[in-house]
Design an enzyme around this catalytic site. Structure first.
Site, PDB file in Angstrom:
ATOM      1  CG  HIS A 129       0.532   6.286  -0.681  1.00  0.00           C
ATOM      2  ND1 HIS A 129      -0.566   6.876  -1.264  1.00  0.00           N
ATOM      3  CD2 HIS A 129       0.062   5.609   0.400  1.00  0.00           C
ATOM      4  CE1 HIS A 129      -1.659   6.567  -0.576  1.00  0.00           C
ATOM      5  NE2 HIS A 129      -1.295   5.798   0.439  1.00  0.00           N
TER       6      HIS A 129
ATOM      7  CG  HIS B 243      -1.746   1.187   1.434  1.00  0.00           C
ATOM      8  ND1 HIS B 243      -3.097   1.204   1.146  1.00  0.00           N
ATOM      9  CD2 HIS B 243      -1.451   2.439   1.885  1.00  0.00           C
ATOM     10  CE1 HIS B 243      -3.588   2.405   1.412  1.00  0.00           C
ATOM     11  NE2 HIS B 243      -2.608   3.179   1.861  1.00  0.00           N
ATOM     12  CD  GLU B 244       1.830   3.382   3.584  1.00  0.00           C
ATOM     13  OE1 GLU B 244       2.046   4.500   3.048  1.00  0.00           O
ATOM     14  OE2 GLU B 244       0.773   3.128   4.176  1.00  0.00           O
TER      15      GLU B 244
END
Length: 654
Positions: free
Chosen positions: A175, A171-172
């Site tokens: 980003h 998920h990170e």
């Protein structure tokens, strides 16, 4: 949506941020002037029986002071965050996790981050731990992918399985790859500025509480100052209101995208899905969920995986989508929360191979290259990093695996990659001995292990060493980069491998490597000569001098790439021969290309790939130069390049 489209969208979101910021400033200025006018009436109106005329410039001064507070706060906080991800992680109370950490949970986290970095073809980010946070949460921060950091809470390590931790890290990484981080750092500075009024009001209340000044006209100044501070403190919460509005406007949809990316990265919805379900279980049970207790949590709330505070303002003003909605998008149906006890065994003993990590959303193709093997003692698993395909694989030796995680030894890894043969090698070792005899000895020792690796493993080795190298103070980095230049110049020429390594190291470790690079060029046509240089460089690398018609083949490759960018009108006369491809000219072309607008870069990468793609398998030399150019312009490597590092049939050195 591609990486570059995401960056373009981030720029559009920045314009939305500017508009909302302007509205917030106008609202605060109006509120401050109204409050000061009422206080003036309170102080002087009752004494004179009628409203005393406002002093000349009364409202202008109020407005100027308000704007100075807001603008000054924004500039100060932006300056404080000039170091990007590191500054944000420290602001959140994080401590850096040493790449050589022996803690089982930290080692597991580092292994997962390394796997993601290798699969995506970017530098391994620094890792921070929020030691005193028992909730499940994480964030990524930085101005670009070359200096990103990933931070997780202690609760994330204590309560998540390896698959769930991998989902959170995936998920990170979304980003990092989708251009969210730069916007998020801008947002921190803006929010700090528009909330400065509340802080100023609090200071006025303190002055009013303890100041002993008196006069005989109207209410005492002590009371007036206290009330003025109280009013400004309340008015300042307009900033918090707009802060919530701004964060919800730019972050909620990006959280949905990051969740979907985590599933595609890991091919396992139970990873990020299980982590979010456990956040729900903690919220229903101990009420800690994803809550962050650090004083700066509210200011950083838009960075985190989950909400850092209970959502007092739902709907438009919530910084994150509801957990139930996020889970429904991941699983396609409603899912119940999970219990999230602290795990008795922090590292699951498993020898199964990890799933492939395709990075499909980011436009990247490549497989994970790590598998976990449990040590004989049943404790710390040691990653076995494999490169190549069934026709040849090589694992990192224990010496190399340890070296890439130690700042001193990581420098020796870099130096070992530059060692030549014969007289050149002797000259290089003499330079290293002048540095320290120990460094020369370690470099020679590690070179014996590196030569056993396939060529496709050499640059990923630099990716693994990057976090350790970033632990060096900037003077030490500068010293290392200067020594790299000397090692390259030992034979008075620069090879392709040396150019690639030098380019990647400079982009990641130079003094301004982590700073924001402004956009100066919106179209490729503004850089036609620079792009001609880069296309010519790739053509020279893709077609070896041994080719029967090297000159003709290189020109044909150049024109193949030029056709991908018809707006440039590049023709045969724009092709640069070897004399026009000096290092300073190529470096200037890279610097200019790095200042292109996000949506202009994908066409450039596509053209460069077309030059190297002659219909056969992409050669490792071509992959290396494309990787270096992508690092130079801060773009992810294309799928064909990533696949080369993970599946190229290299013969191993004996």
């Amino acid at each position: 949506m591609t990486f570059f489209e995401q960056q373009h969208q981030a720029r559009q979101e920045t314009r939305k941020l500017v508009l909302l910021f302007a509205l917030a400033v106008i609202a605060i200025v109006v509120a401050v002037n109204l409050a000061m006018a009422l206080l003036w009436i309170f102080k002087f109106g009752s004494h004179h029986g009628a409203l005393r005329q406002y002093p000349k410039g009364f409202f202008e001064v109020n407005t100027l002071v308000t704007l100075l507070l807001i603008g000054g706060g924004t500039l100060i906080q932006t300056f404080n965050l000039r170091d990007g991800g590191d500054a944000v992680a420290l602001m959140a109370g994080g401590r850096i996790v040493s790449p050589a950490s022996g803690d089982l949970q930290e080692r597991r986290l580092l292994n997962v981050v390394e796997e993601m970095a290798l699969a995506s073809g970017i530098a391994c980010p620094k890792v921070y731990l929020l030691e005193h946070e028992d909730a499940i949460n994480a964030f990524a921060a930085g101005y670009n992918q070359n200096e990103a950091v990933v931070a997780v809470t202690r609760g994330t390590l204590n309560r998540l399985t390896r698959d769930e931790l991998q989902g959170v890290v995936g998920h990170e990484f979304s980003h990092i790859l989708n251009g969210d981080m730069r916007l998020n750092i801008h947002l921190i500075g803006v929010l700090f500025g528009i909330q400065m009024i509340a802080g100023f009001g609090q200071q006025l209340m303190n002055v009013g509480r303890y100041w002993g000044g008196r006069d005989d006209k109207g209410p005492p100044w002590q009371l007036v100052l206290f009330l003025a501070g109280l009013v400004l403190f309340v008015v300042g919460y307009i900033g918090i209101f707009f802060g919530r509005l701004i964060k919800s406007a730019v972050s909620r949809q990006r959280e949905f995208l990051a969740d979907a990316s985590a599933v595609q990265f890991t091919r396992n919805p139970e990873g990020i899905g299980g982590a979010l379900r456990k956040i729900g279980g903690l919220t229903d049970g101990k009420k800690i969920g994803s809550q962050i207790n650090h004083p700066n949590a509210e200011q950083l709330s838009h960075l985190f995986l989950g909400s850092v505070r209970p959502n007092l303002l739902d709907g438009w003003f919530a910084t994150h989508p509801p957990l139930a909605e996020r889970l429904k998008r991941i699983y396609g149906r409603s899912m119940s929360p999970l219990e999230a006890p602290e795990l008795a065994v922090p590292y699951a003993a498993s020898v199964e191979r990890l799933p492939d990590l395709p990075f499909a959303v980011a436009g990247l193709a490549g497989a994970a290259v790590a598998s976990a093997a449990v040590s004989p003692a049943g404790g710390l698993p040691t990653p076995s990093l494999e490169f190549g395909n069934s026709s040849g694989k090589a694992a990192l030796t224990s010496q190399l695996n340890g070296a890439v995680h130690d700042p001193f030894a990581a420098r020796a890894v870099v130096y070992a990659l530059l060692l030549g043969e014969g007289a050149e090698r002797e000259a290089q070792l003499a330079l290293l001995k002048n540095e320290t005899p120990q460094q020369a000895a370690l470099t020679t020792f590690l070179a014996e292990s590196i030569v056993q690796l396939p060529l496709s493993a050499r640059l990923p080795l630099v990716d693994l060493a990057t976090p350790a190298l970033r632990q060096l103070a900037q003077p030490e980095r500068d010293k290392m980069l200067a020594l790299v230049d000397q090692l390259i110049a030992a034979d008075s020429r620069i090879t392709l491998a040396e150019f690639v390594l030098q380019t990647i190291l400079a982009r990641r470790l130079a003094p301004r490597s982590g700073r924001l690079v402004p956009v100066k060029f919106n179209k490729l046509s503004e850089l036609d000569s620079d792009i001609a240089v880069l296309l010519s460089l790739v053509a020279h690398v893709a077609v070896p001098a041994s080719h029967a018609d090297a000159v003709g083949a290189r020109l044909a490759a150049f024109l193949r790439g030029a056709r991908v960018c018809p707006e440039l009108n590049l023709a045969a006369q724009h092709y640069c021969d070897g004399a026009g491809l000096g290092f300073p000219r190529v470096r200037l072309a890279l610097d200019h290309a790095n200042q292109l607008a996000p949506l202009a870069k994908p066409q450039l990468v596509k053209a460069l790939l077309a030059v190297a793609d002659d219909g056969a398998a992409l050669q490792i030399t071509s992959a290396d130069i494309l990787r270096a150019i992508c690092a130079g312009i801060e773009a992810p490597i294309p799928p064909a390049v990533a696949a080369t590092y993970h599946a190229y049939p290299w013969q191993f050195d004996s």
